[in-house]
Design a protein around this motif. Sequence first.
Motif, PDB file in Angstrom:
ATOM      1  N   PRO A 419       0.837  -1.204   0.000  1.00 48.72           N
ATOM      2  CA  PRO A 419       0.000   0.000   0.000  1.00 48.72           C
ATOM      3  C   PRO A 419       0.872   1.254   0.000  1.00 48.72           C
ATOM      4  CG  PRO A 419      -0.582  -1.500   1.810  1.00 48.72           C
ATOM      5  CD  PRO A 419       0.703  -1.976   1.247  1.00 48.72           C
ATOM      6  N   VAL A 420       0.342   2.320  -0.547  1.00 49.80           N
ATOM      7  CA  VAL A 420       1.032   3.603  -0.464  1.00 49.80           C
ATOM      8  C   VAL A 420       0.335   4.443   0.592  1.00 49.80           C
ATOM      9  CG1 VAL A 420       1.763   3.502  -2.864  1.00 49.80           C
ATOM     10  CG2 VAL A 420      -0.376   4.659  -2.286  1.00 49.80           C
ATOM     11  N   VAL A 421       1.036   5.452   1.082  1.00 46.81           N
ATOM     12  CA  VAL A 421       0.514   6.329   2.124  1.00 46.81           C
ATOM     13  C   VAL A 421       0.108   7.650   1.495  1.00 46.81           C
ATOM     14  CG1 VAL A 421       1.063   7.534   4.283  1.00 46.81           C
ATOM     15  CG2 VAL A 421       1.945   5.218   3.866  1.00 46.81           C
ATOM     16  N   SER A 422      -1.052   8.141   1.863  1.00 48.34           N
ATOM     17  CA  SER A 422      -1.548   9.383   1.281  1.00 48.34           C
ATOM     18  C   SER A 422      -0.685  10.572   1.699  1.00 48.34           C
ATOM     19  CB  SER A 422      -3.003   9.632   1.698  1.00 48.34           C
ATOM     20  OG  SER A 422      -3.069  10.079   3.042  1.00 48.34           O
ATOM     21  N   THR A 423      -0.769  11.626   0.907  1.00 42.17           N
ATOM     22  CA  THR A 423       0.002  12.839   1.209  1.00 42.17           C
ATOM     23  C   THR A 423      -0.417  13.423   2.552  1.00 42.17           C
ATOM     24  OG1 THR A 423       0.249  13.320  -1.146  1.00 42.17           O
ATOM     25  CG2 THR A 423       0.574  15.154   0.395  1.00 42.17           C
ATOM     26  N   ARG A 424      -1.705  13.450   2.818  1.00 40.60           N
ATOM     27  CA  ARG A 424      -2.175  14.023   4.078  1.00 40.60           C
ATOM     28  C   ARG A 424      -1.673  13.241   5.287  1.00 40.60           C
ATOM     29  NH1 ARG A 424      -8.313  15.338   4.733  1.00 40.60           N
ATOM     30  NH2 ARG A 424      -7.431  15.788   6.786  1.00 40.60           N
ATOM     31  N   LEU A 425      -1.660  11.929   5.203  1.00 40.33           N
ATOM     32  CA  LEU A 425      -1.149  11.130   6.305  1.00 40.33           C
ATOM     33  C   LEU A 425       0.356  11.334   6.456  1.00 40.33           C
ATOM     34  CD1 LEU A 425      -1.424   9.115   8.563  1.00 40.33           C
ATOM     35  CD2 LEU A 425      -1.435   7.250   6.880  1.00 40.33           C
ATOM     36  N   THR A 426       1.059  11.431   5.346  1.00 33.94           N
ATOM     37  CA  THR A 426       2.498  11.671   5.402  1.00 33.94           C
ATOM     38  C   THR A 426       2.802  13.006   6.085  1.00 33.94           C
ATOM     39  OG1 THR A 426       2.858  10.382   3.380  1.00 33.94           O
ATOM     40  CG2 THR A 426       4.589  11.927   4.023  1.00 33.94           C
ATOM     41  N   VAL A 427       2.046  14.038   5.716  1.00 35.64           N
ATOM     42  CA  VAL A 427       2.254  15.363   6.318  1.00 35.64           C
ATOM     43  C   VAL A 427       1.972  15.332   7.815  1.00 35.64           C
ATOM     44  CG1 VAL A 427       1.374  17.730   6.375  1.00 35.64           C
ATOM     45  CG2 VAL A 427       1.849  16.628   4.175  1.00 35.64           C
ATOM     46  N   LEU A 428       0.867  14.684   8.198  1.00 40.21           N
ATOM     47  CA  LEU A 428       0.532  14.606   9.620  1.00 40.21           C
ATOM     48  C   LEU A 428       1.599  13.830  10.389  1.00 40.21           C
ATOM     49  CD1 LEU A 428      -1.487  15.096  11.933  1.00 40.21           C
ATOM     50  CD2 LEU A 428      -2.546  12.893  11.343  1.00 40.21           C
ATOM     51  N   THR A 429       2.065  12.720   9.825  1.00 38.03           N
ATOM     52  CA  THR A 429       3.092  11.920  10.488  1.00 38.03           C
ATOM     53  C   THR A 429       4.343  12.741  10.743  1.00 38.03           C
ATOM     54  OG1 THR A 429       2.235   9.891   9.454  1.00 38.03           O
ATOM     55  CG2 THR A 429       4.480   9.822  10.318  1.00 38.03           C
ATOM     56  N   THR A 430       4.764  13.502   9.737  1.00 38.31           N
ATOM     57  CA  THR A 430       5.953  14.341   9.897  1.00 38.31           C
ATOM     58  C   THR A 430       5.747  15.403  10.975  1.00 38.31           C
ATOM     59  OG1 THR A 430       6.536  14.016   7.568  1.00 38.31           O
ATOM     60  CG2 THR A 430       7.532  15.891   8.688  1.00 38.31           C
ATOM     61  N   ALA A 431       4.584  16.014  10.988  1.00 39.29           N
ATOM     62  CA  ALA A 431       4.306  17.071  11.960  1.00 39.29           C
ATOM     63  C   ALA A 431       4.281  16.515  13.380  1.00 39.29           C
ATOM     64  CB  ALA A 431       2.975  17.745  11.629  1.00 39.29           C
ATOM     65  N   VAL A 432       3.634  15.366  13.571  1.00 41.08           N
ATOM     66  CA  VAL A 432       3.554  14.787  14.907  1.00 41.08           C
ATOM     67  C   VAL A 432       4.933  14.318  15.369  1.00 41.08           C
ATOM     68  CG1 VAL A 432       2.575  12.899  16.271  1.00 41.08           C
ATOM     69  CG2 VAL A 432       1.142  14.133  14.646  1.00 41.08           C
ATOM     70  N   ARG A 433       5.704  13.742  14.466  1.00 44.27           N
ATOM     71  CA  ARG A 433       7.066  13.327  14.822  1.00 44.27           C
ATOM     72  C   ARG A 433       7.883  14.527  15.296  1.00 44.27           C
ATOM     73  NH1 ARG A 433      11.090   9.488  13.526  1.00 44.27           N
ATOM     74  NH2 ARG A 433       9.661   8.240  12.282  1.00 44.27           N
ATOM     75  N   HIS A 434       7.830  15.625  14.545  1.00 43.38           N
ATOM     76  CA  HIS A 434       8.598  16.822  14.924  1.00 43.38           C
ATOM     77  C   HIS A 434       8.144  17.361  16.279  1.00 43.38           C
ATOM     78  CE1 HIS A 434       9.807  17.721  10.468  1.00 43.38           C
ATOM     79  NE2 HIS A 434      10.513  16.739  11.014  1.00 43.38           N
ATOM     80  N   ARG A 435       6.828  17.311  16.511  1.00 43.52           N
ATOM     81  CA  ARG A 435       6.298  17.795  17.787  1.00 43.52           C
ATOM     82  C   ARG A 435       6.832  16.966  18.945  1.00 43.52           C
ATOM     83  NH1 ARG A 435       0.500  16.346  18.248  1.00 43.52           N
ATOM     84  NH2 ARG A 435       1.339  14.608  19.467  1.00 43.52           N
ATOM     85  N   ILE A 436       6.823  15.641  18.761  1.00 38.07           N
ATOM     86  CA  ILE A 436       7.304  14.750  19.817  1.00 38.07           C
ATOM     87  C   ILE A 436       8.793  14.933  20.042  1.00 38.07           C
ATOM     88  CG2 ILE A 436       7.628  12.331  20.477  1.00 38.07           C
ATOM     89  CD1 ILE A 436       5.040  11.719  18.895  1.00 38.07           C
ATOM     90  N   GLU A 437       9.543  15.014  18.962  1.00 36.57           N
ATOM     91  CA  GLU A 437      10.997  15.171  19.092  1.00 36.57           C
ATOM     92  C   GLU A 437      11.359  16.496  19.744  1.00 36.57           C
ATOM     93  OE1 GLU A 437      12.416  12.412  15.300  1.00 36.57           O
ATOM     94  OE2 GLU A 437      12.223  14.576  15.051  1.00 36.57           O
ATOM     95  N   ALA A 438      10.595  17.550  19.431  1.00 36.85           N
ATOM     96  CA  ALA A 438      10.874  18.848  20.067  1.00 36.85           C
ATOM     97  C   ALA A 438      10.554  18.792  21.564  1.00 36.85           C
ATOM     98  CB  ALA A 438      10.039  19.921  19.393  1.00 36.85           C
ATOM     99  N   ARG A 439       9.496  18.095  21.920  1.00 31.76           N
ATOM    100  CA  ARG A 439       9.091  18.036  23.339  1.00 31.76           C
ATOM    101  C   ARG A 439      10.013  17.152  24.146  1.00 31.76           C
ATOM    102  NH1 ARG A 439       4.360  15.588  22.834  1.00 31.76           N
ATOM    103  NH2 ARG A 439       4.978  13.601  23.747  1.00 31.76           N
ATOM    104  N   THR A 440      10.519  16.062  23.521  1.00 26.09           N
ATOM    105  CA  THR A 440      11.318  15.090  24.265  1.00 26.09           C
ATOM    106  C   THR A 440      12.816  15.264  24.072  1.00 26.09           C
ATOM    107  OG1 THR A 440      11.176  13.501  22.430  1.00 26.09           O
ATOM    108  CG2 THR A 440       9.452  13.401  24.135  1.00 26.09           C
ATOM    109  N   GLY A 441      13.186  16.123  23.107  1.00 30.29           N
ATOM    110  CA  GLY A 441      14.612  16.320  22.835  1.00 30.29           C
ATOM    111  C   GLY A 441      15.269  15.126  22.172  1.00 30.29           C
ATOM    112  N   THR A 442      14.462  14.329  21.409  1.00 19.95           N
ATOM    113  CA  THR A 442      15.009  13.133  20.772  1.00 19.95           C
ATOM    114  C   THR A 442      15.348  13.339  19.314  1.00 19.95           C
ATOM    115  OG1 THR A 442      12.750  12.393  20.320  1.00 19.95           O
ATOM    116  CG2 THR A 442      13.791  11.583  22.333  1.00 19.95           C
ATOM    117  N   GLY A 443      15.051  14.521  18.763  1.00 23.08           N
ATOM    118  CA  GLY A 443      15.328  14.747  17.327  1.00 23.08           C
ATOM    119  C   GLY A 443      16.808  14.812  17.061  1.00 23.08           C
ATOM    120  N   GLN A 444      17.148  14.557  15.805  1.00 19.88           N
ATOM    121  CA  GLN A 444      18.548  14.590  15.400  1.00 19.88           C
ATOM    122  C   GLN A 444      18.992  16.037  15.083  1.00 19.88           C
ATOM    123  OE1 GLN A 444      20.529  11.880  15.425  1.00 19.88           O
ATOM    124  NE2 GLN A 444      18.762  10.817  16.322  1.00 19.88           N
TER     125      GLN A 444
END
Length: 444
Positions: A419-444
């Motif tokens: 299956p492929v992932v829709s653009t909207r889901l991809t955008v949301l996934t990226t945004a939520v990942r960045h939010r979590i990494e900013a809050r937890t300090g786990t981003g690269q």
Amino acid sequence: MSEVTATDLYEVTMALSYLREGMQAPATFSLFVRDLPPGRGFLVAAGLAPALDYLSRFRVGGTDVEEFAEALRRPVEDLEPLDGLSFDGQVRAVPEGRLVLAGEPLLEVTAPLPQAQLVETYLLSLLCHQTAVASKAARCVLAAAGRPLVDFSLRRTHGPEAGMQAARLSSLVGFAGTSNVAAATRYGIPAAGTMAHAYIETFASEEQAFRAFARTHPGPVTFLVDTFDTDRGVATAARVLKDLGLGPGCGIRLDSGDLGALARRARTALDEAGLRDVQIIASGGLDEYGIDRLVRKRAPIDVFAVGTKVGTAADAPYLDAAYKLVEYDGRPVMKLSSAKVTAPGPKQVFRGPGLRDVIGLANEEPPEGTVPLLGTVMRGGLRTEPSDTLAAARTRFEADLAAMPDEARRIDRPTAPTPVVSTRLTVLTTAVRHRIEARTGTGQ
């Protein structure tokens, strides 16, 4: 045993904590299979009906609370916040019989957080086992290439209820019958069966056994011919069938040895005896791999009876399935741990021709030429429509299987569509990942 207490202990501890913390906002959990097992080009969604039955009657009672307290070695009053908890949420699911792929939700639950958490274990158990068995049985249907199949699995399944499920699921994907009498009567499946070797051994000779069986069962009979010497057993069966004037509808069963070679010799012997209408039934450790080899070698076998390996989904007896939180109180959430990353938000699967699927968000418009797979099957803890029928599920299965690419239908080394992932889901996934990494300090 109460269905409520048939759960993992940590479901209880988490649900209790949520209640004490006042965390009862709506939560959405997604149940999906991360990766298909080796040797699978698809899965058959199964187990939805019993899952909805379970949710419909789910209610924590006083006895359940006492059992939870005993398990936790805590006073009963500590667990009283759970008393009376019932399921009043929403369920969206893939209808039974549809084919599904890796990463696609079979089911999504949205309910107050303690409710949605406490039903996790039971739902996973129901859907994973039944989807695994249905998928194995479906591959046998492919391998048989139009020849009838009969379920013989009850005596080897992991308990009688698993045997009931195997009979129902094999019928769902196209089996012609089952040896399981209870399943035959409960689900309206034709019952089928012959005799055991023990029956033959109790008589002085095979011929006496065959004649006695035919006297008790004067309709079409099937004789088991491999108790002593298969070729002699076939000759004896042919003689008895001719003497009694039996033919069309009758059969012989081969249960051991080189089934292909034995079937050829048996077919020749039956034909020479003028019994061209007598069928040859093969059993004995068969699954899709054995059936495929026999069909490819053009073995003259009319019916395949399969049991142990199908009823237990022997080569892939479990699914790498998960039930993951994807949204709480309107906030998309995701897991970032290595090799187990999840995508946030309630999902939908949009199916295009040839099972070209798109995994997207539940609230986005279907891409052109696609249809959504998940529908609302429960709202407010109540079903939105009557229970499905086996016939309806079988129709959906047959339509999806016909549309499945040839490489996914192969018995040997199938290749599953991705299956492929829709653009909207991809955008949301990226945004939520960045939010979590900013809050937890786990981003690269």
